[in-house]
Write a protein that holds these residues in place. Structure first.
Motif, PDB file in Angstrom:
ATOM      1  N   TRP A   7     -23.347   1.162 -30.270  1.00  0.00           N
ATOM      2  CA  TRP A   7     -24.092   2.132 -31.083  1.00  0.00           C
ATOM      3  C   TRP A   7     -23.183   2.850 -32.066  1.00  0.00           C
ATOM      4  CZ3 TRP A   7     -22.718   7.150 -31.411  1.00  0.00           C
ATOM      5  CH2 TRP A   7     -21.981   7.716 -30.370  1.00  0.00           C
ATOM      6  N   PHE A   8     -21.953   3.142 -31.667  1.00  0.00           N
ATOM      7  CA  PHE A   8     -21.052   3.913 -32.507  1.00  0.00           C
ATOM      8  C   PHE A   8     -20.725   3.166 -33.796  1.00  0.00           C
ATOM      9  CE2 PHE A   8     -16.802   5.404 -33.778  1.00  0.00           C
ATOM     10  CZ  PHE A   8     -17.051   6.762 -33.869  1.00  0.00           C
ATOM     11  N   TYR A   9     -20.510   1.865 -33.683  1.00  0.00           N
ATOM     12  CA  TYR A   9     -20.164   1.067 -34.855  1.00  0.00           C
ATOM     13  C   TYR A   9     -21.344   0.950 -35.813  1.00  0.00           C
ATOM     14  CZ  TYR A   9     -16.329   0.407 -31.738  1.00  0.00           C
ATOM     15  OH  TYR A   9     -15.289   0.659 -30.890  1.00  0.00           O
ATOM     16  N   TRP A  10     -22.555   0.809 -35.268  1.00  0.00           N
ATOM     17  CA  TRP A  10     -23.751   0.801 -36.110  1.00  0.00           C
ATOM     18  C   TRP A  10     -23.921   2.157 -36.795  1.00  0.00           C
ATOM     19  CZ3 TRP A  10     -25.860  -3.393 -37.817  1.00  0.00           C
ATOM     20  CH2 TRP A  10     -25.792  -4.555 -37.062  1.00  0.00           C
ATOM     21  N   ALA A  11     -23.617   3.248 -36.077  1.00  0.00           N
ATOM     22  CA  ALA A  11     -23.722   4.584 -36.658  1.00  0.00           C
ATOM     23  C   ALA A  11     -22.696   4.771 -37.778  1.00  0.00           C
ATOM     24  CB  ALA A  11     -23.552   5.652 -35.568  1.00  0.00           C
ATOM     25  N   LEU A  12     -21.487   4.232 -37.593  1.00  0.00           N
ATOM     26  CA  LEU A  12     -20.489   4.297 -38.666  1.00  0.00           C
ATOM     27  C   LEU A  12     -20.953   3.537 -39.901  1.00  0.00           C
ATOM     28  CD1 LEU A  12     -17.039   3.880 -36.847  1.00  0.00           C
ATOM     29  CD2 LEU A  12     -17.914   5.906 -38.025  1.00  0.00           C
ATOM     30  N   LEU A  13     -21.515   2.361 -39.683  1.00  0.00           N
ATOM     31  CA  LEU A  13     -22.047   1.599 -40.815  1.00  0.00           C
ATOM     32  C   LEU A  13     -23.182   2.363 -41.495  1.00  0.00           C
ATOM     33  CD1 LEU A  13     -22.033  -2.029 -39.368  1.00  0.00           C
ATOM     34  CD2 LEU A  13     -20.698  -1.176 -41.320  1.00  0.00           C
ATOM     35  N   SER A  14     -24.026   2.996 -40.698  1.00  0.00           N
ATOM     36  CA  SER A  14     -25.106   3.807 -41.257  1.00  0.00           C
ATOM     37  C   SER A  14     -24.545   4.909 -42.144  1.00  0.00           C
ATOM     38  CB  SER A  14     -25.946   4.415 -40.125  1.00  0.00           C
ATOM     39  OG  SER A  14     -26.907   5.302 -40.640  1.00  0.00           O
ATOM     40  N   ALA A  15     -23.502   5.580 -41.676  1.00  0.00           N
ATOM     41  CA  ALA A  15     -22.878   6.650 -42.464  1.00  0.00           C
ATOM     42  C   ALA A  15     -22.302   6.111 -43.773  1.00  0.00           C
ATOM     43  CB  ALA A  15     -21.790   7.336 -41.641  1.00  0.00           C
ATOM     44  N   ALA A  16     -21.663   4.955 -43.696  1.00  0.00           N
ATOM     45  CA  ALA A  16     -21.085   4.359 -44.907  1.00  0.00           C
ATOM     46  C   ALA A  16     -22.183   4.008 -45.912  1.00  0.00           C
ATOM     47  CB  ALA A  16     -20.268   3.119 -44.549  1.00  0.00           C
ATOM     48  N   PHE A  17     -23.264   3.395 -45.430  1.00  0.00           N
ATOM     49  CA  PHE A  17     -24.360   3.048 -46.332  1.00  0.00           C
ATOM     50  C   PHE A  17     -25.071   4.296 -46.856  1.00  0.00           C
ATOM     51  CE2 PHE A  17     -24.232  -1.204 -44.155  1.00  0.00           C
ATOM     52  CZ  PHE A  17     -23.837  -1.907 -45.277  1.00  0.00           C
ATOM     53  N   ALA A  18     -25.172   5.337 -46.035  1.00  0.00           N
ATOM     54  CA  ALA A  18     -25.778   6.592 -46.498  1.00  0.00           C
ATOM     55  C   ALA A  18     -24.932   7.211 -47.610  1.00  0.00           C
ATOM     56  CB  ALA A  18     -25.939   7.569 -45.335  1.00  0.00           C
ATOM     57  N   ALA A  19     -23.614   7.127 -47.476  1.00  0.00           N
ATOM     58  CA  ALA A  19     -22.737   7.643 -48.526  1.00  0.00           C
ATOM     59  C   ALA A  19     -22.933   6.864 -49.819  1.00  0.00           C
ATOM     60  CB  ALA A  19     -21.282   7.574 -48.068  1.00  0.00           C
ATOM     61  N   LEU A  20     -23.008   5.535 -49.703  1.00  0.00           N
ATOM     62  CA  LEU A  20     -23.253   4.724 -50.898  1.00  0.00           C
ATOM     63  C   LEU A  20     -24.621   5.028 -51.492  1.00  0.00           C
ATOM     64  CD1 LEU A  20     -21.767   1.298 -49.757  1.00  0.00           C
ATOM     65  CD2 LEU A  20     -20.851   2.854 -51.503  1.00  0.00           C
ATOM     66  N   THR A  21     -25.600   5.314 -50.634  1.00  0.00           N
ATOM     67  CA  THR A  21     -26.934   5.673 -51.113  1.00  0.00           C
ATOM     68  C   THR A  21     -26.866   6.875 -52.038  1.00  0.00           C
ATOM     69  OG1 THR A  21     -28.012   4.820 -49.135  1.00  0.00           O
ATOM     70  CG2 THR A  21     -29.227   6.471 -50.383  1.00  0.00           C
ATOM     71  N   ALA A  22     -26.123   7.895 -51.623  1.00  0.00           N
ATOM     72  CA  ALA A  22     -26.016   9.100 -52.446  1.00  0.00           C
ATOM     73  C   ALA A  22     -25.360   8.801 -53.794  1.00  0.00           C
ATOM     74  CB  ALA A  22     -25.224  10.178 -51.697  1.00  0.00           C
ATOM     75  N   ILE A  23     -24.288   8.028 -53.776  1.00  0.00           N
ATOM     76  CA  ILE A  23     -23.577   7.730 -55.020  1.00  0.00           C
ATOM     77  C   ILE A  23     -24.420   6.864 -55.946  1.00  0.00           C
ATOM     78  CG2 ILE A  23     -21.514   6.624 -55.997  1.00  0.00           C
ATOM     79  CD1 ILE A  23     -21.088   9.327 -54.391  1.00  0.00           C
ATOM     80  N   PHE A  24     -24.984   5.771 -55.391  1.00  0.00           N
ATOM     81  CA  PHE A  24     -25.814   4.888 -56.221  1.00  0.00           C
ATOM     82  C   PHE A  24     -27.055   5.613 -56.733  1.00  0.00           C
ATOM     83  CE2 PHE A  24     -24.148   1.035 -53.645  1.00  0.00           C
ATOM     84  CZ  PHE A  24     -22.990   0.999 -54.405  1.00  0.00           C
ATOM     85  N   ALA A  25     -27.654   6.452 -55.899  1.00  0.00           N
ATOM     86  CA  ALA A  25     -28.854   7.195 -56.316  1.00  0.00           C
ATOM     87  C   ALA A  25     -28.511   8.155 -57.448  1.00  0.00           C
ATOM     88  CB  ALA A  25     -29.452   7.951 -55.134  1.00  0.00           C
ATOM     89  N   LYS A  26     -27.416   8.881 -57.307  1.00  0.00           N
ATOM     90  CA  LYS A  26     -27.020   9.832 -58.348  1.00  0.00           C
ATOM     91  C   LYS A  26     -26.799   9.102 -59.667  1.00  0.00           C
ATOM     92  CE  LYS A  26     -25.853  13.837 -59.981  1.00  0.00           C
ATOM     93  NZ  LYS A  26     -26.833  14.900 -60.166  1.00  0.00           N
ATOM     94  N   LEU A  27     -26.135   7.950 -59.618  1.00  0.00           N
ATOM     95  CA  LEU A  27     -25.921   7.169 -60.837  1.00  0.00           C
ATOM     96  C   LEU A  27     -27.233   6.621 -61.388  1.00  0.00           C
ATOM     97  CD1 LEU A  27     -22.716   5.219 -59.733  1.00  0.00           C
ATOM     98  CD2 LEU A  27     -22.853   7.015 -61.488  1.00  0.00           C
ATOM     99  N   GLY A  28     -28.140   6.219 -60.488  1.00  0.00           N
ATOM    100  CA  GLY A  28     -29.408   5.624 -60.909  1.00  0.00           C
ATOM    101  C   GLY A  28     -30.446   6.625 -61.370  1.00  0.00           C
ATOM    102  N   LEU A  29     -30.241   7.900 -61.088  1.00  0.00           N
ATOM    103  CA  LEU A  29     -31.225   8.912 -61.468  1.00  0.00           C
ATOM    104  C   LEU A  29     -31.110   9.360 -62.922  1.00  0.00           C
ATOM    105  CD1 LEU A  29     -31.333  11.071 -58.232  1.00  0.00           C
ATOM    106  CD2 LEU A  29     -33.277   9.939 -59.318  1.00  0.00           C
ATOM    107  N   ALA A  30     -30.108   8.882 -63.622  1.00  0.00           N
ATOM    108  CA  ALA A  30     -29.923   9.277 -65.020  1.00  0.00           C
ATOM    109  C   ALA A  30     -31.134   8.846 -65.843  1.00  0.00           C
ATOM    110  CB  ALA A  30     -28.652   8.652 -65.576  1.00  0.00           C
ATOM    111  N   GLY A  31     -31.879   9.813 -66.339  1.00  0.00           N
ATOM    112  CA  GLY A  31     -33.015   9.537 -67.208  1.00  0.00           C
ATOM    113  C   GLY A  31     -34.257   9.032 -66.495  1.00  0.00           C
ATOM    114  N   VAL A  32     -34.321   9.154 -65.175  1.00  0.00           N
ATOM    115  CA  VAL A  32     -35.476   8.667 -64.411  1.00  0.00           C
ATOM    116  C   VAL A  32     -36.004   9.808 -63.547  1.00  0.00           C
ATOM    117  CG1 VAL A  32     -36.238   6.995 -62.669  1.00  0.00           C
ATOM    118  CG2 VAL A  32     -34.489   6.352 -64.304  1.00  0.00           C
ATOM    119  N   ASP A  33     -37.316   9.936 -63.482  1.00  0.00           N
ATOM    120  CA  ASP A  33     -37.927  10.922 -62.597  1.00  0.00           C
ATOM    121  C   ASP A  33     -37.552  10.601 -61.151  1.00  0.00           C
ATOM    122  OD1 ASP A  33     -40.086  13.071 -62.048  1.00  0.00           O
ATOM    123  OD2 ASP A  33     -40.667  11.366 -60.782  1.00  0.00           O
ATOM    124  N   SER A  34     -37.203  11.623 -60.387  1.00  0.00           N
ATOM    125  CA  SER A  34     -36.731  11.393 -59.019  1.00  0.00           C
ATOM    126  C   SER A  34     -37.807  10.778 -58.122  1.00  0.00           C
ATOM    127  CB  SER A  34     -36.220  12.698 -58.401  1.00  0.00           C
ATOM    128  OG  SER A  34     -37.263  13.651 -58.283  1.00  0.00           O
TER     129      SER A  34
END
Length: 144
Positions: A7-34
């Motif tokens: 479970w711990f390793y899956w949780a670490l992967l989840s955290a890594a993907f969640a971090a990428l989600t924030a970065i990709f979302a912030k970049l993708g929100l330029a000029g788009v309604d949230s």
């Protein structure tokens, strides 16, 4: 070292993907309604996860699930959708490095709800860690 049974390793992967989600979302929100951005992201998730479930042969008829199970999964979906709408709105107007940590207040709420509704009992060490996360969020949220 404690055995995590995977479970711990899956949780670490989840955290890594969640971090990428924030970065990709912030970049993708330029000029788009949230809200539109949240819808597009959700469509991608449905397509990819649908293909994955089909490919791995895990598809079963959801109507065959127990009503209680189905009900809680629907409630979880509604809560997820509300969380995503709020998260994308916050990201569209705030800095990812501030929005994401505040979003992690959910960690404290999960611990409290797990005690209240699931009967879980975190240890003193675990409460200390949860409290430190809360303190970090407060520090990040303070105005300069």
């Amino acid at each position: 070292m404690t055995s995590y049974n995977g479970w711990f390793y899956w949780a670490l992967l989840s955290a890594a993907f969640a971090a990428l989600t924030a970065i990709f979302a912030k970049l993708g929100l330029a000029g788009v309604d949230s809200d539109l951005a949240t819808l597009l992201r959700t469509a991608v998730i449905i397509l990819v996860l649908g293909a994955f479930v089909g490919y791995t042969g895990k598809w079963t008829n959801p109507m065959d699930l127990a009503p209680k199970t189905l009900g809680f999964l629907v409630l979880s979906g509604l809560a997820t959708g509300a969380s995503w709408v709020c998260y994308f709105r916050a990201l569209s107007i705030g800095e990812a490095s501030k929005v994401a940590p505040v979003d992690k207040l959910s960690l404290i709420l999960v611990a409290v709800f797990a005690v209240l509704f699931l009967g879980e009992r975190p240890s003193a060490r675990e409460w200390l860690g949860i409290s430190l996360i809360g303190a970090g969020v407060v520090v990040l949220g303070l105005k300069r």
